[in-house]
Design an enzyme around this catalytic site. Structure first.
Site, mmCIF file in Angstrom:
data_model
loop_
_atom_site.group_PDB
_atom_site.id
_atom_site.type_symbol
_atom_site.label_atom_id
_atom_site.label_comp_id
_atom_site.label_asym_id
_atom_site.label_seq_id
_atom_site.Cartn_x
_atom_site.Cartn_y
_atom_site.Cartn_z
ATOM 1 N N ARG A 1 -9.658 6.928 4.809
ATOM 2 C CA ARG A 1 -9.017 5.810 4.099
ATOM 3 C C ARG A 1 -8.843 6.142 2.624
ATOM 4 O O ARG A 1 -7.848 5.766 2.013
ATOM 5 C CB ARG A 1 -9.838 4.532 4.298
ATOM 6 C CG ARG A 1 -9.688 3.991 5.717
ATOM 7 C CD ARG A 1 -10.774 3.010 6.071
ATOM 8 N NE ARG A 1 -10.720 1.808 5.279
ATOM 9 C CZ ARG A 1 -11.780 1.015 5.075
ATOM 10 N NH1 ARG A 1 -12.946 1.312 5.582
ATOM 11 N NH2 ARG A 1 -11.638 -0.076 4.351
ATOM 12 N N ARG B 1 0.820 -1.209 0.000
ATOM 13 C CA ARG B 1 0.000 0.000 0.000
ATOM 14 C C ARG B 1 0.855 1.260 0.000
ATOM 15 O O ARG B 1 0.303 2.366 -0.037
ATOM 16 C CB ARG B 1 -0.851 0.019 1.272
ATOM 17 C CG ARG B 1 -2.327 -0.263 1.086
ATOM 18 C CD ARG B 1 -2.930 -0.237 2.468
ATOM 19 N NE ARG B 1 -4.338 -0.156 2.546
ATOM 20 C CZ ARG B 1 -5.172 -1.189 2.671
ATOM 21 N NH1 ARG B 1 -4.725 -2.405 2.604
ATOM 22 N NH2 ARG B 1 -6.454 -0.986 2.841
HETATM 23 P P1 AMP Z 1 -8.333 -3.472 4.442
HETATM 24 O O1 AMP Z 1 -9.052 -4.621 5.060
HETATM 25 O O2 AMP Z 1 -7.431 -3.894 3.316
HETATM 26 O O3 AMP Z 1 -9.265 -2.354 4.042
HETATM 27 O O4 AMP Z 1 -7.358 -2.882 5.576
HETATM 28 C C1 AMP Z 1 -7.889 -2.347 6.765
HETATM 29 C C2 AMP Z 1 -6.855 -1.478 7.443
HETATM 30 O O5 AMP Z 1 -5.717 -2.256 7.805
HETATM 31 C C3 AMP Z 1 -6.297 -0.329 6.624
HETATM 32 O O6 AMP Z 1 -7.152 0.804 6.612
HETATM 33 C C4 AMP Z 1 -4.982 -0.064 7.339
HETATM 34 O O7 AMP Z 1 -5.192 0.617 8.562
HETATM 35 C C5 AMP Z 1 -4.521 -1.483 7.693
HETATM 36 N N1 AMP Z 1 -3.702 -2.055 6.592
HETATM 37 C C6 AMP Z 1 -4.051 -3.085 5.761
HETATM 38 N N2 AMP Z 1 -3.060 -3.334 4.889
HETATM 39 C C7 AMP Z 1 -2.077 -2.443 5.144
HETATM 40 C C8 AMP Z 1 -0.815 -2.169 4.554
HETATM 41 N N3 AMP Z 1 -0.369 -2.868 3.497
HETATM 42 N N4 AMP Z 1 -0.070 -1.171 5.095
HETATM 43 C C9 AMP Z 1 -0.499 -0.468 6.154
HETATM 44 N N5 AMP Z 1 -1.683 -0.643 6.736
HETATM 45 C C10 AMP Z 1 -2.479 -1.624 6.248
#
Ligand code: AMP
Length: 218
Positions: free
Chosen positions: A174, A91
């Site tokens: 986000r 990310r």
């Molecule tokens: P997601 O389920 O992919 O929407 O991820 C939920 C949250 O997890 C994100 O909003 C970030 O806070 C954290 N997160 C997930 N993947 C990453 C990543 N590659 N780098 C940093 N934070 C992450």
């Protein structure tokens, strides 16, 4: 042949849905950083506690912790044998560089990097009604895909929940974080000639078909 693919895109674009389909149909292991963080939070580990404060605010968990967590999983025998579908990682450009270093070191090629693309308004619409299953991970939507019985998963009868970070203020944050940190990741892979861009404002099966085509051409 194991498939190795990265899915990039804004929150709510359908990365999780597509990663699950790719795992089911092509056998590659789904590695979703968000899912891994949430299971660490559930298990009340130190990593989970640390990650939670960032996740609840819609911010990124620091690179060092995230990279370490994902590299550990990429090195497991299961992932080496089956290949992977990365969903939500990398990310940031720092994470993308760390991933390239790891794969280069191990001599592992990437089959495709797929950018799933939709407008911001659609992200807000989709996430605002999103409901997930606490057990099997099935995803519903209050308006477009409601469960048959309110609050209960059609597939496994477990309770459904709304993610803490799917609240309107956090969704906006986000999205901001996506534009600031993850858009450059898309440019990074485009610069390496590895990127396939896919219109994700279509039904899941149509998006899947586009990904399958991209994989065939890669
Ligand atoms: P997601 O389920 O992919 O929407 O991820 C939920 C949250 O997890 C994100 O909003 C970030 O806070 C954290 N997160 C997930 N993947 C990453 C990543 N590659 N780098 C940093 N934070 C992450």
């Amino acid at each position: 042949m194991p498939i190795r693919i990265i899915l990039v895109g804004p929150p709510g674009v359908g990365k999780g849905t597509q990663a699950a389909l790719l795992e089911e149909r092509l056998g590659a292991k789904q590695l979703s950083s968000g899912v891994i963080f949430r299971s660490e939070i559930e298990a009340e580990t130190d990593l989970g506690q640390l990650a939670k404060s960032y996740i609840d605010r819609g911010e990124l968990v620091p690179n060092g912790i995230t990279i370490q967590m994902m590299v550990k999983r990429l090195r497991t025998d299961d992932v080496r044998q089956r290949g992977f579908v990365l969903d939500g990682f990398p990310r940031t450009v720092r994470q993308a560089e760390a991933l390239s270093e790891e794969l280069d070191k191990e001599g592992i090629p990437l089959d495709a990097v797929v950018s799933l693309e939709v407008d911001d308004e659609i992200v807000v619409e989709r996430l605002s009604g999103r409901i997930g299953c606490t057990k099997c991970g099935e995803i519903y939507h209050a308006i477009t895909k409601p469960p048959k019985r309110e609050g209960i998963c059609d597939k496994c009868n477990s309770p459904l929940f709304v993610r803490e970070d799917d609240k309107p203020e956090t969704i906006r944050e986000r999205l901001r974080v996506f534009h600031e940190n993850t858009r450059p990741v898309i440019d990074y892979y485009a610069g390496k000639g590895k990127l396939s861009r896919i219109d994700a404002n279509q039904a899941p099966e149509a998006v899947y078909a586009s990904i399958a085509t991209a994989l065939g051409e890669a």
